[in-house]
Design a protein around this motif. Structure first.
Motif, mmCIF file in Angstrom:
data_model
loop_
_atom_site.group_PDB
_atom_site.id
_atom_site.type_symbol
_atom_site.label_atom_id
_atom_site.label_comp_id
_atom_site.label_asym_id
_atom_site.label_seq_id
_atom_site.Cartn_x
_atom_site.Cartn_y
_atom_site.Cartn_z
ATOM 1 N N ALA A 1 -1.980 13.140 -28.310
ATOM 2 C CA ALA A 1 -3.293 12.510 -28.481
ATOM 3 C C ALA A 1 -3.884 12.114 -27.132
ATOM 4 O O ALA A 1 -3.176 11.881 -26.153
ATOM 5 N N HIS A 2 -5.210 12.014 -27.104
ATOM 6 C CA HIS A 2 -5.937 11.492 -25.951
ATOM 7 C C HIS A 2 -6.359 10.067 -26.293
ATOM 8 O O HIS A 2 -7.027 9.841 -27.303
ATOM 9 N N ILE A 3 -5.972 9.117 -25.456
ATOM 10 C CA ILE A 3 -6.096 7.696 -25.797
ATOM 11 C C ILE A 3 -6.856 6.953 -24.711
ATOM 12 O O ILE A 3 -6.613 7.163 -23.517
ATOM 13 N N LEU A 4 -7.775 6.093 -25.126
ATOM 14 C CA LEU A 4 -8.517 5.243 -24.192
ATOM 15 C C LEU A 4 -8.277 3.789 -24.562
ATOM 16 O O LEU A 4 -8.405 3.406 -25.731
ATOM 17 N N ILE A 5 -7.947 2.975 -23.557
ATOM 18 C CA ILE A 5 -7.630 1.564 -23.766
ATOM 19 C C ILE A 5 -8.463 0.733 -22.802
ATOM 20 O O ILE A 5 -8.454 0.981 -21.594
ATOM 21 N N THR A 6 -9.162 -0.264 -23.320
ATOM 22 C CA THR A 6 -9.905 -1.183 -22.450
ATOM 23 C C THR A 6 -9.052 -2.417 -22.161
ATOM 24 O O THR A 6 -8.138 -2.749 -22.909
ATOM 25 N N GLY A 7 -9.356 -3.084 -21.048
ATOM 26 C CA GLY A 7 -8.536 -4.224 -20.641
ATOM 27 C C GLY A 7 -7.104 -3.795 -20.400
ATOM 28 O O GLY A 7 -6.160 -4.470 -20.802
ATOM 29 N N ALA A 8 -6.936 -2.659 -19.701
ATOM 30 C CA ALA A 8 -5.639 -1.989 -19.630
ATOM 31 C C ALA A 8 -4.854 -2.255 -18.363
ATOM 32 O O ALA A 8 -3.752 -1.713 -18.196
ATOM 33 N N ALA A 9 -5.368 -3.096 -17.461
ATOM 34 C CA ALA A 9 -4.665 -3.314 -16.195
ATOM 35 C C ALA A 9 -3.431 -4.188 -16.341
ATOM 36 O O ALA A 9 -2.557 -4.194 -15.480
ATOM 37 N N GLY A 10 -3.328 -4.937 -17.418
ATOM 38 C CA GLY A 10 -2.186 -5.819 -17.614
ATOM 39 C C GLY A 10 -2.090 -6.255 -19.053
ATOM 40 O O GLY A 10 -2.838 -5.796 -19.917
ATOM 41 N N GLY A 11 -1.147 -7.161 -19.308
ATOM 42 C CA GLY A 11 -1.003 -7.711 -20.648
ATOM 43 C C GLY A 11 -0.750 -6.669 -21.714
ATOM 44 O O GLY A 11 -0.082 -5.658 -21.481
ATOM 45 N N MET A 12 -1.333 -6.889 -22.880
ATOM 46 C CA MET A 12 -1.098 -5.973 -23.991
ATOM 47 C C MET A 12 -1.790 -4.631 -23.784
ATOM 48 O O MET A 12 -1.322 -3.615 -24.297
ATOM 49 N N GLY A 13 -2.883 -4.607 -23.021
ATOM 50 C CA GLY A 13 -3.516 -3.329 -22.729
ATOM 51 C C GLY A 13 -2.570 -2.387 -22.029
ATOM 52 O O GLY A 13 -2.447 -1.203 -22.386
ATOM 53 N N ARG A 14 -1.882 -2.922 -21.040
ATOM 54 C CA ARG A 14 -0.886 -2.099 -20.338
ATOM 55 C C ARG A 14 0.257 -1.699 -21.278
ATOM 56 O O ARG A 14 0.761 -0.575 -21.210
ATOM 57 N N MET A 15 0.631 -2.585 -22.173
ATOM 58 C CA MET A 15 1.720 -2.285 -23.102
ATOM 59 C C MET A 15 1.327 -1.182 -24.089
ATOM 60 O O MET A 15 2.147 -0.334 -24.443
ATOM 61 N N TYR A 16 0.062 -1.186 -24.528
ATOM 62 C CA TYR A 16 -0.396 -0.083 -25.380
ATOM 63 C C TYR A 16 -0.314 1.241 -24.627
ATOM 64 O O TYR A 16 0.090 2.267 -25.175
ATOM 65 N N ALA A 17 -0.710 1.216 -23.361
ATOM 66 C CA ALA A 17 -0.664 2.429 -22.552
ATOM 67 C C ALA A 17 0.768 2.918 -22.379
ATOM 68 O O ALA A 17 1.056 4.123 -22.480
ATOM 69 N N ALA A 18 1.689 1.997 -22.128
ATOM 70 C CA ALA A 18 3.095 2.371 -21.980
ATOM 71 C C ALA A 18 3.627 2.969 -23.280
ATOM 72 O O ALA A 18 4.424 3.929 -23.258
ATOM 73 N N ARG A 19 3.221 2.420 -24.409
ATOM 74 C CA ARG A 19 3.651 2.960 -25.706
ATOM 75 C C ARG A 19 3.129 4.383 -25.887
ATOM 76 O O ARG A 19 3.854 5.272 -26.360
#
Length: 278
Positions: A8-26
């Motif tokens: 999948a192609h995924i876009l995440i806002t607020g992704a520099a840290g916190g849960m945004g970064r965790m979604y990206a890592a997942r």
């Protein structure tokens, strides 16, 4: 949608840290084709992109864009860049959000806090979704939109009136969008609305979890949200007591709810020691 985000192609806002970064890592762990990170903090975003890129090792393309989602014009420009680089995302996680102060509404900063909070928390998810929905609909591929709201949007909470209003608006819009897509026959695009209580990311530092609603660990929230998104669930409530409070709010007289739940369970005093970041 498959049981993972593989391909999948995924876009995440607020992704520099916190849960945004965790979604990206997942997403990277599940072998997403690409992960696009949006955040206004250029230094933190660059570092996160480097670190996640090293983890991805080329299996997932990691892209980053410095975007202040409170600037509605910047959203359109960044969305155009994303479409050129990676096409329309299959998954959009509207994670960016802010909360300001623990003051009463009339003590807030002459409307500046109100405008910033509503732009980032309410208008930005709408504008971002509007940018990508036509492509999601046209592609006919399974697609997901995740809107991170808050339990604060389901009931009143002193010292965070504008934040509560911003999240209540997100809940109303998000669930309406879900029904619109179903009515229009676009069942391949599913919307998940998320209403967590306080999460220990630093955003709500100093806030106290009410009775039956302890402060949540980010890893727990991310896991529940991710699984809900994959399954296309309409609503993810964390913890279970958020759902209970919604039921009680609907059936109890206002003053009874105020005394028993608001005051008795500590909901209305939960922000008194708030010191978190905006």
């Amino acid at each position: 949608m498959p049981r993972t985000a593989r391909g999948a192609h995924i876009l995440i806002t607020g992704a520099a840290g916190g849960m945004g970064r965790m979604y990206a890592a997942r997403a990277i762990a599940e072998r997403a084709a690409s992960v696009t990170l949006w955040d206004r903090d250029s230094a933190a975003l660059a570092q996160t992109a480097r670190e996640l890129g090293a983890v991805a090792r080329g299996r997932t393309q990691v892209r980053s864009y410095v975007v202040d989602v409170g600037d509605l014009g910047a959203i359109a420009k960044a969305a155009h860049q994303v479409r050129r680089a990676a096409g329309t995302p299959d998954v959009l996680v509207n994670n960016a959000g802010i909360v300001r102060g623990n003051r009463y509404f009339w003590e807030t900063d002459s409307g500046d806090d109100t405008r910033a909070t509503m732009r980032v928390n309410t208008l930005a998810p709408m504008y971002i979704a509007r940018e990508f929905l036509p492509g999601m609909i046209a592609s006919r591929r399974p697609a997901r939109i995740v809107n991170i709201a808050s339990a604060a949007g389901t009931l009143a909470n002193p010292r965070m009136a504008v934040y509560a209003a911003s999240k209540a608006a997100v809940i109303g819009w998000s669930d309406s969008l879900r029904i619109e897509l179903e009515q229009a026959g676009h069942d391949h695009v599913r919307v998940t609305t998320v209403t967590p209580s306080y999460v220990s990311t630093g955003m709500f530092a100093g806030a106290r979890g009410p009775l039956l609603a302890p402060v949540l660990a980010p890893v727990v929230v991310v896991d529940r949200v991710w699984k809900g998104m994959i399954a296309g669930r309409p609503l993810v409530q964390l913890p279970w007591s958020v759902g209970l409070s919604r039921v009680l709010r609907a059936v109890l007289p206002v003053r009874v709810f105020d005394r028993v739940i608001g005051d008795g369970f500590g909901v209305y005093s939960s922000m008194e020691r708030f010191t978190g970041r905006g």
